[in-house]
Every structure is written in structure tokens, then in C-alpha cells.
Scaffold this motif. Structure first.
Motif, PDB file in Angstrom:
ATOM      1  N   LEU A 137      57.626  57.065  59.146  1.00  0.00           N
ATOM      2  CA  LEU A 137      58.130  58.008  60.134  1.00  0.00           C
ATOM      3  C   LEU A 137      58.177  57.377  61.522  1.00  0.00           C
ATOM      4  O   LEU A 137      57.551  56.346  61.761  1.00  0.00           O
ATOM      5  CB  LEU A 137      57.238  59.260  60.161  1.00  0.00           C
ATOM      6  N   PHE A 138      58.879  58.016  62.428  1.00  0.00           N
ATOM      7  CA  PHE A 138      59.264  57.470  63.733  1.00  0.00           C
ATOM      8  C   PHE A 138      60.344  56.414  63.508  1.00  0.00           C
ATOM      9  O   PHE A 138      60.623  56.003  62.379  1.00  0.00           O
ATOM     10  CB  PHE A 138      58.080  56.871  64.505  1.00  0.00           C
ATOM     11  N   TRP A 139      60.921  55.945  64.591  1.00  0.00           N
ATOM     12  CA  TRP A 139      61.985  54.935  64.514  1.00  0.00           C
ATOM     13  C   TRP A 139      61.455  53.614  63.958  1.00  0.00           C
ATOM     14  O   TRP A 139      62.231  52.773  63.489  1.00  0.00           O
ATOM     15  CB  TRP A 139      62.595  54.697  65.888  1.00  0.00           C
ATOM     16  N   ASP A 140      60.121  53.406  64.033  1.00  0.00           N
ATOM     17  CA  ASP A 140      59.557  52.137  63.579  1.00  0.00           C
ATOM     18  C   ASP A 140      58.649  52.290  62.366  1.00  0.00           C
ATOM     19  O   ASP A 140      57.964  51.334  61.985  1.00  0.00           O
ATOM     20  CB  ASP A 140      58.802  51.441  64.718  1.00  0.00           C
ATOM     21  N   GLY A 141      58.592  53.477  61.763  1.00  0.00           N
ATOM     22  CA  GLY A 141      57.848  53.668  60.522  1.00  0.00           C
ATOM     23  C   GLY A 141      56.352  53.442  60.627  1.00  0.00           C
ATOM     24  O   GLY A 141      55.704  53.127  59.628  1.00  0.00           O
ATOM     25  N   ARG A 142      55.785  53.616  61.822  1.00  0.00           N
ATOM     26  CA  ARG A 142      54.384  53.230  62.011  1.00  0.00           C
ATOM     27  C   ARG A 142      53.377  54.207  61.419  1.00  0.00           C
ATOM     28  O   ARG A 142      52.175  53.903  61.356  1.00  0.00           O
ATOM     29  CB  ARG A 142      54.092  53.005  63.494  1.00  0.00           C
ATOM     30  N   TYR A 300      55.495  49.982  70.197  1.00  0.00           N
ATOM     31  CA  TYR A 300      54.596  50.998  69.649  1.00  0.00           C
ATOM     32  C   TYR A 300      53.948  50.537  68.349  1.00  0.00           C
ATOM     33  O   TYR A 300      52.787  50.833  68.083  1.00  0.00           O
ATOM     34  CB  TYR A 300      55.354  52.311  69.424  1.00  0.00           C
ATOM     35  N   ARG A 301      54.682  49.850  67.531  1.00  0.00           N
ATOM     36  CA  ARG A 301      54.117  49.320  66.292  1.00  0.00           C
ATOM     37  C   ARG A 301      53.590  47.920  66.568  1.00  0.00           C
ATOM     38  O   ARG A 301      54.271  47.112  67.204  1.00  0.00           O
ATOM     39  CB  ARG A 301      55.180  49.289  65.197  1.00  0.00           C
ATOM     40  N   PHE A 314      65.410  49.159  63.226  1.00  0.00           N
ATOM     41  CA  PHE A 314      65.029  50.562  63.376  1.00  0.00           C
ATOM     42  C   PHE A 314      65.425  51.325  62.118  1.00  0.00           C
ATOM     43  O   PHE A 314      66.336  50.933  61.387  1.00  0.00           O
ATOM     44  CB  PHE A 314      65.706  51.179  64.607  1.00  0.00           C
ATOM     45  N   LEU A 315      64.737  52.431  61.902  1.00  0.00           N
ATOM     46  CA  LEU A 315      64.950  53.239  60.707  1.00  0.00           C
ATOM     47  C   LEU A 315      66.355  53.830  60.672  1.00  0.00           C
ATOM     48  O   LEU A 315      66.880  54.297  61.684  1.00  0.00           O
ATOM     49  CB  LEU A 315      63.924  54.374  60.685  1.00  0.00           C
ATOM     50  N   THR A 316      66.959  53.817  59.503  1.00  0.00           N
ATOM     51  CA  THR A 316      68.239  54.493  59.306  1.00  0.00           C
ATOM     52  C   THR A 316      67.982  55.994  59.194  1.00  0.00           C
ATOM     53  O   THR A 316      67.307  56.434  58.265  1.00  0.00           O
ATOM     54  CB  THR A 316      68.919  53.991  58.014  1.00  0.00           C
TER      55      THR A 316
END
Length: 427
Positions: A137-142, A300-301, A314-316
Motif C-alpha cells: 500500500l501507498f505509492w511505494d508499497g511500504r 519514505y521507504r 511507483f505502484l500502478t
């Protein structure tokens, strides 16, 4: 049947059940709409995730305002909270039983050695097995759970700015719904601030998982899949272009077919891509030329910071309700679907239409990434495999039609049905 706008292979979709909300989810709903938990006392979860805007922002700002005085700018566009109930955990490659006993470091090493299959709308099954970052989750999957996700904005000084655990727990104890905490979690729940906040985050996650408004599946496309609706000619042309590797090839990443067991498509493969979108001058953080948002590599990550092959990825996101959005990509650089499609059409064929020009006349391509990370940008998957001067993948009509199709993904469709349902089993 396609020429008539009908689905030649209708299916029976397995939709989430509609049940009364649990007591925890009902508490989560109260928390979701409570601005008192923020440092300003004016910002709730619902302020940026509006139920009447597909749980995304209602305005067209690239990044939202937050902080104790609602004057601090965020650094990324706020994504929708819809359709996250099936999001898998972050992994390198598919999140399956084979990967459960393998560490992330080992998966990274395997991914560096594995051959990557080119992604096209006609070969999504093969591309799904690529050992690339996906999920989270989030744009970076952290983070991996909605409970962890809710923790981020609550304490982020650029967002709700709740302060610390003790401050938030004190507000929870004084809230009108404090008795709900006691009934659900016991008389001693407020004796431990960490426990009180953890239970609040749990309740927020249950609300998002249980409430049907977070995953309604009421779009025209869902009805079309089931043989209960007919596309207009423009919508059908758009659907075909969306799936055509020689045109949009959008379905390569935004999967539009039901799963083998009949679950409706989420319009994302949850993989990560470095697309090289242009830098957004509307984000105050970007005024510092040394600042770069590198997605999986930070800021952030932090656990993948040394894996530079992932910098800029970034996450699709899901494309469900995408036509209701007002800011696109992780940095919110675009504000219309036409601009988004222009990016895919002209990024490589006519980059001067996309990127700024330096004083010496050179196009500053991929200018939102440091030079050493620009090799990570996808130049292989259609339509991003074209060269400067070549014909763009999509014509102006293709783009208009794809936008018409994307509008069929908006929930709450009220188009008259009036079609017999010839439902076959899911294929």
C-alpha cells in the motif's frame, strides 16, 4: 456482438457480500469522519478521501494541504482508498506460497537474475510472473495492511499531524464514541495509549474492508461483463484500443478481465513501474533541485534504498473511477485524462511536448529523476517502446474513445439495462 456493444462472453461475477457492519467497522466509520484527531482539528480521513469522490480528493490540487494549520503541502498525490480490500502483500514477484519462505533480500537477488517478460495486454499471465516489485500500500508499497496504512496520514506532519500516540489516545478517550472502545476492547483500553491507538487503526481498517462503498463494483463495465449492459460505439472502440498492444495497451498493467475464480477485475496488476513522468513545479518540495521522490528507493521507504534498480518506480493504481479524479500519477502532474494519454503517446515520439527545454535547447527528458536513475524508466513495454519521430501509438480518436471507455469504470452507473443476461461461467 462486439459491433452491437455487447459482451460475447458474459460471466457471473463473484461480488463482495453485503452484510451489516461489525461493531468494530461501525466505530471505524466514526473515526474516519472525525477531524478532532488531527493537529488542526479540521482534517479527517474523509477530508482527503471523500466518499462522494470515490474516496479520493474532491479538488484538483496536485498534493493536499495538511499540518497543524493546514498550510503544509504534501509531496505525493493522494490515491483513492477504493478497491484495496484484495491488495496483496509487497513482494518481488507474485505473492504466493513459494515466496512465503523467501526473504525480501533473496527475492531482490532472484529478480536481478530473472528474465523479464515484456508486458502486453495479450500476454498478461506471463507478465504477472515477472520477478518485479508488486503489492503493498501507498505509492511505494511500504506497508501491507490497511491498519498500517491508516497510521501514516494520522501522524504525518504534512497530513493529519496527530502529534504522538499519547495525544491521539487522549483525544480518543474524550471522544463521543469513547464508550464504544470500552465495550469493544475492555475497560482498560485507555490505560495503554499504544493499545488504544492500535485498536482505533484496527477499527479503521475494518470499516474499509466491510463497507461496500469502498468496493461497490457498480460500474457500467461490471454490468457489461455480466451481459447486462451495452457499450456505445465510442466505448467499444475505446475498450478495443485499451486492449490493443499496438494502440493503448493499457490492459497490460491495468488488468480488465475477471480472475479465473470470477472475481471482478481491479484494473491494476499491482506492479511497480518507472514511467519518467515530468517534474511537477506545483509541489513545493521540488523547488529544491537536489530533492527527488524515488518511490521504492525513498524518501519514505528505506529498506530498498540501496536497490537502485528500483529507483523511480511507483505502484500502478486502479483505474476504477479514474474519470472522477483530478490529479494523476504519483506527483499529480496531470489533471485530465487527455494529458495522461498524451504523455504515453508523446513521451518518446515527441518529448518536447512533454518535458521542459533547457537554455541550450536540449529537452530535459525524465527530469523528475536524477541522471543515474533514468535507465530504470520503462522503454520496453508498449506503447513506451517507440522512438523519437515515430508515429504515436494512439490517434486523437483512439484517445477520445479510450476516455469514453474509462468513464464506464465509474461506479454508480444508472444506464438503463434492458438486456437479457446470457451469463456463462467465468473463463
Amino acid at each position: 456482438m462486439l459491433a452491437q456493444g455487447e459482451n460475447p462472453h458474459p460471466v457471473r461475477l463473484v461480488l463482495p457480500p453485503h452484510r451489516p457492519l461489525s461493531a468494530a467497522a461501525q466505530l471505524g466509520r466514526k473515526l474516519f469522519f472525525d477531524p478532532a484527531l488531527s493537529g488542526s482539528g479540521k482534517l479527517s480521513c474523509a477530508s482527503c478521501h471523500r466518499p462522494d469522490h470515490a474516496y479520493a480528493p474532491a479538488n484538483a490540487l496536485s498534493v493536499q494541504l495538511g499540518g497543524g494549520r493546514l498550510t503544509r503541502h504534501g509531496v505525493r498525490a493522494v490515491p483513492s482508498l477504493e478497491y484495496l480490500y484484495r491488495q496483496q502483500n509487497f513482494s518481488i514477484g507474485p505473492d504466493n506460497e513459494e515466496n512465503e519462505t523467501v526473504t525480501l533480500r533473496q527475492l531482490v537477488a532472484l529478480g536481478q537474475q530473472a528474465r523479464r517478460v515484456r508486458k502486453t495486454a495479450h500476454d498478461t499471465q506471463a507478465a504477472a510472473a515477472n520477478l518485479v516489485p508488486q503489492g503493498g500500500l501507498f505509492w511505494d508499497g511500504r506497508v501491507n495492511t490497511l491498519q498500517q496504512q491508516a497510521d501514516g496520514p494520522l501522524f504525518n506532519p504534512l497530513e493529519m499531524d496527530g502529534g504522538n500516540t499519547a495525544i491521539v489516545a487522549s483525544k480518543l478517550e474524550q471522544a463521543p464514541y469513547a464508550h464504544d472502545f470500552v465495550q469493544l476492547f475492555g475497560a482498560g483500553v485507555f490505560r495503554d495509549p499504544k493499545l488504544a491507538v492500535a485498536e482505533a487503526l484496527f477499527a479503521l481498517s475494518r470499516y474499509q474492508i466491510e463497507d461496500p462503498s469502498f468496493h461497490p463494483f457498480t460500474s457500467k463495465y461490471d454490468a457489461w461483463l455480466q451481459g447486462k449492459a451495452r457499450f456505445t460505439p465510442a466505448q467499444m472502440r475505446g475498450y478495443l484500443a485499451f486492449n490493443d498492444p499496438k494502440k493503448g495497451d493499457c490492459a497490460a498493467c491495468h488488468l480488465d478481465q475477471p480472475t479465473p475464480d470470477g472475481l471482478p477485475p481491479l484494473f491494476t496488476d499491482t506492479q511497480y513501474e518507472a514511467l519518467g513522468v515530468p517534474r511537477n513545479p506545483a509541489i513545493p518540495a521540488n523547488r529544491d533541485p537536489r530533492y527527488f521522490d524515488l518511490g521504492l528507493c525513498g524518501p519514505y521507504r528505506t529498506d530498498l534504498a540501496k536497490q537502485t534498480q528500483y529507483c523511480g518506480m511507483f505502484l500502478t493504481p486502479t483505474l476504477r473511477n479514474v474519470a472522477t479524479r483530478h490529479a494523476f500519477f504519483h506527483n499529480g502532474v496531470y489533471h485530465t485524462l487527455k494529458q495522461v494519454l498524451d504523455f504515453y503517446d508523446f513521451r518518446d515520439t515527441a518529448p518536447r511536448k512533454i518535458y521542459p527545454t533547457a537554455p541550450d535547447g536540449r529537452v530535459e527528458k525524465f527530469n523528475d529523476l536524477p541522471p543515474q536513475d533514468r535507465a530504470n524508466v520503462d522503454r520496453v513495454d508498449p506503447p513506451l517502446n517507440r522512438k523519437r519521430g515515430e508515429r504515436p501509438a494512439m490517434s486523437a480518436r483512439d484517445m477520445r474513445d479510450i476516455i469514453a471507455f474509462l468513464k464506464t469504470l465509474n461506479d454508480g452507473d444508472t444506464t438503463p439495462r434492458g438486456m437479457p443476461a446470457r451469463v456463462a461461467r467465468s473463463r
